[in-house]
Scaffold this active site. Sequence first.
Site: not given
Length: 387
Positions: A71-72, A149, A177, A197-199, A236, A323
Amino acid sequence: MPERIYLDWNATTPLRPEARAAMTAAMDIAGNPSSVHAEGRQARRLMEDAREAAARAVGAAPRNVVFTSGGTEANALALNPGLRAPAGPVGRLLVSAIEHPSVLAGGQFPHDAIRTIPVTPSGVIDLEALHHMLADGPPALVSVMAANNETGALQPISEVADIVHAAGSLLHVDAIQAFGKIPFNIRDLGADLATVSAHKIGGPKGVGALILGAGAERLPPLLRGGGQERGRRAGTENVMGITGFGAALTTATTALEADRPRLERLRDRLETGLRSAGDAQVFAGDVPRLPNTTLFTACGMKAETAVIGFDLEGISVSSGSACSSGKVQASHVLRAMGVGSSAAQGAVRLSLGWSTQEADIDCAIEAWRKLSRTLIKRSDETVLERF
């Protein structure tokens, strides 16, 4: 050892079995998807199947799905001063104050070309402010996330698109999100670019995509080299990851209709329990939100202490604070909403997913009941009496 309860799905999701199976099969494919021999064509077919699945899921043309490393990178590729809006070349970037750090960083725009759009105390973009900002200056690329998010607050993307397009500008939507949790269609919402994003939907980490609308097809590349992804992203392709992404998004979109109301019921049960067990204040509770997200705080609470307390109870949650080099800072999202520093530094997020059950919610409420009784204030820090 008791089984742990995972309530941090907005940070990342467990890998879906369908994605794992697809990736395992793809591991045995030897070919480079740019090669013309049989092995290369086999790898290419897996990748194009995933591209078609992504296109169907968001209402785009397959040729306009650009796979990235996550995503970034997708956001950095989208935030491109080389884009051309209907009213002329994009000369500036407008981002809402609650965007993900990868959007707030501005992508490829110079710092002095970036302006921040304010939000309401409920965490929703200020549409009037956006209208005035667009009226003063050259064509812009506007970036507004579909869902926050941290708070889960949904943004009025269709209304934003109307304002942006009336000004002859372009709209980028970070849907990372929201995708897989609520319906998302790039055409229906009027977005010119969108990122996913996949995750976040049960796919592997390290894979994402930029989806282009008709007004952004001539996107200058961020990474130059080979001609992969129609010249929009050199390198690739990650065939195994992309294959897992395709399987995950197919499963997620198929399950969306049933998952959404179920998760919303669980979220409401959770929030009722948090309020009754320990005087919790839920952020953005007065606006439409993601069905799975709760961000809350309580008087005198420190988020890092509460997160540790939940963890010791066998429950994974996250903090609404960030943090940096060991220094805890209040969430930029809550600051933008005008939340005081004490409340912001106590913000804790619980986010649910497809395997979350009522029993998990009840355990979280009971854990909060115990924690809220033992959280006490000592000078400027909150500690747990029993630790």
